[in-house]
Design a protein around this motif. Structure first.
Motif, mmCIF file in Angstrom:
data_model
loop_
_atom_site.group_PDB
_atom_site.id
_atom_site.type_symbol
_atom_site.label_atom_id
_atom_site.label_comp_id
_atom_site.label_asym_id
_atom_site.label_seq_id
_atom_site.Cartn_x
_atom_site.Cartn_y
_atom_site.Cartn_z
ATOM 1 N N GLN A 193 -30.661 28.201 32.325
ATOM 2 C CA GLN A 193 -31.903 29.157 31.509
ATOM 3 C C GLN A 193 -31.288 29.989 30.821
ATOM 4 O O GLN A 193 -32.132 30.794 30.257
ATOM 5 C CB GLN A 193 -32.421 29.598 32.787
ATOM 6 C CG GLN A 193 -33.634 28.466 33.654
ATOM 7 C CD GLN A 193 -34.476 29.330 35.355
ATOM 8 O OE1 GLN A 193 -33.803 29.045 35.627
ATOM 9 N NE2 GLN A 193 -35.170 29.198 35.226
ATOM 10 N N HIS B 49 -28.497 23.442 39.913
ATOM 11 C CA HIS B 49 -30.040 23.901 39.616
ATOM 12 C C HIS B 49 -30.233 23.456 38.783
ATOM 13 O O HIS B 49 -30.804 24.185 37.657
ATOM 14 C CB HIS B 49 -29.576 25.539 39.710
ATOM 15 C CG HIS B 49 -31.129 26.228 39.448
ATOM 16 N ND1 HIS B 49 -31.349 27.482 39.943
ATOM 17 C CD2 HIS B 49 -32.281 26.443 38.763
ATOM 18 C CE1 HIS B 49 -31.981 28.069 40.151
ATOM 19 N NE2 HIS B 49 -32.808 27.254 39.273
ATOM 20 N N ASN C 87 -30.950 23.940 44.310
ATOM 21 C CA ASN C 87 -31.757 24.843 44.271
ATOM 22 C C ASN C 87 -33.012 23.926 44.120
ATOM 23 O O ASN C 87 -32.953 23.269 43.747
ATOM 24 C CB ASN C 87 -32.152 25.475 43.091
ATOM 25 C CG ASN C 87 -32.971 26.324 43.238
ATOM 26 O OD1 ASN C 87 -33.017 27.174 43.739
ATOM 27 N ND2 ASN C 87 -33.775 26.428 42.199
ATOM 28 N N GLU C 88 -33.859 24.117 45.115
ATOM 29 C CA GLU C 88 -35.495 23.648 45.595
ATOM 30 C C GLU C 88 -35.664 22.363 45.468
ATOM 31 O O GLU C 88 -36.449 21.965 44.488
ATOM 32 C CB GLU C 88 -36.385 24.598 44.169
ATOM 33 C CG GLU C 88 -36.093 26.210 45.022
ATOM 34 C CD GLU C 88 -37.283 26.808 43.979
ATOM 35 O OE1 GLU C 88 -37.727 26.400 42.522
ATOM 36 O OE2 GLU C 88 -37.321 27.937 43.817
ATOM 37 N N TYR D 22 -42.230 33.434 46.135
ATOM 38 C CA TYR D 22 -43.012 34.446 44.954
ATOM 39 C C TYR D 22 -43.824 34.350 45.175
ATOM 40 O O TYR D 22 -44.846 35.254 44.831
ATOM 41 C CB TYR D 22 -43.368 33.101 43.849
ATOM 42 C CG TYR D 22 -41.878 32.842 43.197
ATOM 43 C CD1 TYR D 22 -41.237 33.837 41.821
ATOM 44 C CD2 TYR D 22 -40.658 32.690 43.522
ATOM 45 C CE1 TYR D 22 -39.973 33.849 41.789
ATOM 46 C CE2 TYR D 22 -39.438 32.286 42.676
ATOM 47 C CZ TYR D 22 -38.630 32.903 41.919
ATOM 48 O OH TYR D 22 -37.325 33.406 41.494
ATOM 49 N N TRP E 1 -49.292 33.552 39.278
ATOM 50 C CA TRP E 1 -49.045 33.417 40.702
ATOM 51 C C TRP E 1 -49.803 34.223 40.853
ATOM 52 O O TRP E 1 -49.144 35.874 41.105
ATOM 53 C CB TRP E 1 -47.976 33.486 41.079
ATOM 54 C CG TRP E 1 -47.402 32.210 40.408
ATOM 55 C CD1 TRP E 1 -47.750 30.972 39.773
ATOM 56 C CD2 TRP E 1 -45.992 31.939 40.315
ATOM 57 N NE1 TRP E 1 -47.464 30.161 39.397
ATOM 58 C CE2 TRP E 1 -45.869 30.238 39.911
ATOM 59 C CE3 TRP E 1 -44.312 32.400 40.319
ATOM 60 C CZ2 TRP E 1 -44.954 29.443 39.315
ATOM 61 C CZ3 TRP E 1 -43.262 31.878 40.183
ATOM 62 C CH2 TRP E 1 -43.349 30.551 39.761
ATOM 63 N N GLU F 101 -34.180 33.521 45.816
ATOM 64 C CA GLU F 101 -34.975 34.350 44.180
ATOM 65 C C GLU F 101 -36.148 34.888 45.417
ATOM 66 O O GLU F 101 -36.664 34.633 46.344
ATOM 67 C CB GLU F 101 -35.793 33.136 43.958
ATOM 68 C CG GLU F 101 -34.100 32.126 43.388
ATOM 69 C CD GLU F 101 -34.641 31.312 42.143
ATOM 70 O OE1 GLU F 101 -35.095 31.205 42.091
ATOM 71 O OE2 GLU F 101 -33.884 30.981 42.218
ATOM 72 N N GLU G 221 -37.746 29.891 30.695
ATOM 73 C CA GLU G 221 -38.377 29.323 32.127
ATOM 74 C C GLU G 221 -39.026 28.412 32.200
ATOM 75 O O GLU G 221 -40.339 28.368 32.040
ATOM 76 C CB GLU G 221 -39.429 30.379 32.570
ATOM 77 C CG GLU G 221 -40.682 30.604 33.182
ATOM 78 C CD GLU G 221 -39.941 30.162 34.707
ATOM 79 O OE1 GLU G 221 -39.357 30.853 35.059
ATOM 80 O OE2 GLU G 221 -40.327 29.678 35.767
ATOM 81 N N TRP G 222 -38.461 27.328 31.975
ATOM 82 C CA TRP G 222 -38.530 25.544 32.537
ATOM 83 C C TRP G 222 -39.678 25.845 31.243
ATOM 84 O O TRP G 222 -39.457 26.378 30.353
ATOM 85 C CB TRP G 222 -38.851 25.480 33.563
ATOM 86 C CG TRP G 222 -37.619 26.037 34.474
ATOM 87 C CD1 TRP G 222 -37.574 26.835 35.549
ATOM 88 C CD2 TRP G 222 -36.317 25.099 34.354
ATOM 89 N NE1 TRP G 222 -36.245 26.651 36.037
ATOM 90 C CE2 TRP G 222 -35.543 26.093 35.080
ATOM 91 C CE3 TRP G 222 -35.661 24.174 33.848
ATOM 92 C CZ2 TRP G 222 -34.083 25.870 35.818
ATOM 93 C CZ3 TRP G 222 -34.558 24.082 33.699
ATOM 94 C CH2 TRP G 222 -33.404 25.074 35.299
HETATM 95 C C1 GBH Z 1 -37.732 28.418 40.734
HETATM 96 O O1 GBH Z 1 -39.191 28.335 41.089
HETATM 97 C C2 GBH Z 1 -36.201 28.568 39.578
HETATM 98 O O2 GBH Z 1 -35.857 28.472 41.264
HETATM 99 C C3 GBH Z 1 -36.299 29.038 38.544
HETATM 100 O O3 GBH Z 1 -35.075 29.057 38.121
HETATM 101 C C4 GBH Z 1 -37.360 29.853 37.842
HETATM 102 O O4 GBH Z 1 -37.237 29.912 36.669
HETATM 103 C C5 GBH Z 1 -38.575 30.380 38.996
HETATM 104 O O5 GBH Z 1 -38.759 30.354 40.074
HETATM 105 C C6 GBH Z 1 -39.148 31.231 38.293
HETATM 106 O O6 GBH Z 1 -40.249 30.265 38.088
HETATM 107 O O7 GBH Z 1 -46.538 25.075 40.926
HETATM 108 O O8 GBH Z 1 -49.098 26.614 40.763
HETATM 109 O O9 GBH Z 1 -48.457 25.045 42.857
HETATM 110 C C7 GBH Z 1 -39.558 28.096 41.490
HETATM 111 C C8 GBH Z 1 -41.206 27.525 41.690
HETATM 112 C C9 GBH Z 1 -43.287 28.195 42.101
HETATM 113 C C10 GBH Z 1 -42.507 26.208 42.585
HETATM 114 C C11 GBH Z 1 -45.008 28.501 43.239
HETATM 115 C C12 GBH Z 1 -43.672 26.634 43.524
HETATM 116 C C13 GBH Z 1 -45.927 27.529 43.884
HETATM 117 C C14 GBH Z 1 -47.302 27.952 42.600
HETATM 118 N N1 GBH Z 1 -41.598 28.027 42.450
HETATM 119 N N2 GBH Z 1 -44.372 27.432 42.938
HETATM 120 S S1 GBH Z 1 -47.532 26.236 41.877
#
Ligand code: GBH
Length: 448
Positions: free
Chosen positions: A20, A121, A165-166, A296, A326, A353, A407-408
């Protein structure tokens, strides 16, 4: 006056990840990874953006670290790009990659900033994807090989290590929904991937212990506070299933050594349950020093006959949201922390995070007045504080993110940073939220 004082040894940090921010996607011998590949395919990413240059942090790391220092940020979480170290994923080592991270780590330590490293990551070397990626058990072994080299090189310098990570995002967004690399859409594959990732996690933790290093090691999960749309039996069950899908599947495996029974039964009925042995579960259950959580937003769910495969769908409530769409729901952080504390033996937790994307603008004075982000952070920190008061063993907080970054799937359209990045000039502008956070750190707490 500091109204909400955090524990003395509380870790305050910011977080980023390699793909990123680094850019330099083909410099100094780095190999291709799955995000280089995924972003090169038109239609995958917002406006076909990619991480080729990103924040050019690979070249600008020293001045970025100077900003960390200026803000008084004492902990920095970043990730290592596997393909910089092993261009093919295994075998031949790229010394220039090692040298880069050594320079980065030493530059941090020089300024008194503690590094926290995420090993994975999301940027798997493409060569490994070509042999099946995380569905292939060989990749599990290559991850251990990569981790071992990193521990040998940097184990004595880095006090905090995060294996993955995740895993939920990697498996589900990458292999079931196909919105992340490698862009596969198959739940059965996704759950196999999740299992192998967990296995690789356990093996790496075990390895870390065997090397008798002095730091701490854990994993980061993206967890959500799950709410049901109504109190109907069906919606309550939907919430339980979604909690199993997002949270318990990973938590129970890592911390209890078994997948949750209800989910195993459901996945089995759906014919997507991966194969695994008791030995696997023992490895996954290897003791960790802390659980990293990324928070988040919450999820509000309902029963939905037509939603494949779980018959659960998400509700879109008309509440305040960030630029990601969100819902802003600080209380969910408290709920999550309390539940983790209760259900998982008071485990030590790091928030690895938390943060928010907003559509920032640079005003006529050249400043970014992001009071909406300060509000988001303030309210979440207050919930973290409440959780600590109620006994949760919360040890630290890393704000996502240090810099605006790639942001992906959303490319550069979403800004999570507390430092603004002008992608044309690579100029950094410190946002108001960064000054605010700097004060929080200085005071070790929140003033009114
Ligand atoms: C993280 O992912 C990552 O680690 C980071 O790289 C990224 O930049 C950052 O957060 C911001 O996005 O997907 O609509 O069902 C977070 C990924 C975000 C997955 C919230 C679950 C729930 C809402 N998560 N998401 S949804």
């Amino acid at each position: 006056m500091v109204k909400y004082k955090f524990p003395d040894d509380f870790i305050w940090g910011v977080a980023t990840s390699a793909y990123q921010i680094e850019g330099a996607y083909n410099k100094d011998g780095k190999g291709e990874n799955i995000w280089d590949r995924f972003t090169s395919i038109p239609g995958n990413i917002y406006k076909n953006h990619n991480g080729n240059v990103a924040c050019d942090h690979y070249h600008l790391y020293q001045s970025d670290i100077n900003i960390l220092k200026e803000l008084g940020i004492k902990n920095y979480r970043f990730s290592i790009s596997w393909a910089r170290i092993f261009p093919d994923g295994y075998g031949k080592v790229n010394q220039k990659g090692i040298e880069y991270y050594r320079r980065l780590i030493n530059a941090l330590l020089d300024k008194g900033i503690q590094p926290a490293i995420t090993l994975y990551h999301w940027d798997l070397p493409q060569e490994l994807q070509d042999i099946g990626g995380w569905t292939n058990k060989k990749v599990v072994d290559y991850f251990v090989e990569y981790a071992e080299l990193m521990f040998k090189e940097f184990g004595d310098l880095v006090p905090i290590w995060i294996t993955h990570n995740e895993p939920w995002v990697v498996s589900i967004l990458g292999h079931a929904w196909g919105v992340h690399a490698p862009g596969i859409k198959d739940y059965k594959i996704a759950l196999k991937v999740a299992h192998n990732i967990l296995l690789s996690h356990g093996k790496v933790v075990k390895l870390y212990r065997s090397m008798s290093l002095k730091g701490k090691i854990g994993i980061t999960l993206n967890l959500s506070s799950i709410h049901s749309a109504t109190d109907s039996e069906k919606d309550l069950l939907a919430a339980k299933i979604y909690d199993g899908f997002m949270n318990r599947w990973f938590l129970d495996a890592i911390l209890k050594g078994s997948y949750p029974e209800d989910m195993k039964k459901l996945y089995n009925e759906l014919n997507i349950l991966p194969q695994f042995s008791d030995d696997d579960m023992k490895i996954i259950n290897e003791r960790i020093d802390f659980l990293g959580i990324n928070y988040y937003t919450r999820s509000v769910v309902k029963y939905d006959e037509n939603a494949y495969p779980l018959k659960v769908s998400m509700l879109d409530l008309d509440n305040p949201k960030t630029d990601m769409g969100w819902e802003i729901y600080p209380k969910g952080l408290y709920e999550l922390l309390i539940n983790l504390h209760k259900n998982y033996d008071g485990i030590d937790i790091l928030i690895t995070e938390n943060g928010a994307a907003f559509n920032d603008i640079v005003n006529y004075k050249g400043k970014v007045v992001d009071d909406y982000r300060i509000d988001y952070l303030y309210r979440h920190l207050l919930e973290a504080y409440r959780a600590i008061c109620d006994g949760v063993n919360l040890k630290g907080y890393y704000l996502w993110s240090f810099l605006d970054n790639f942001e992906w799937a959303e490319g550069y359209s979403k800004r999570f940073g507390i430092v603004f990045v002008d992608y044309n000039t690579q100029k950094r502008i410190i946002k108001d939220s960064a000054y605010w956070y700097s004060d929080v750190i200085k005071n070790n707490g929140i003033t009114e």
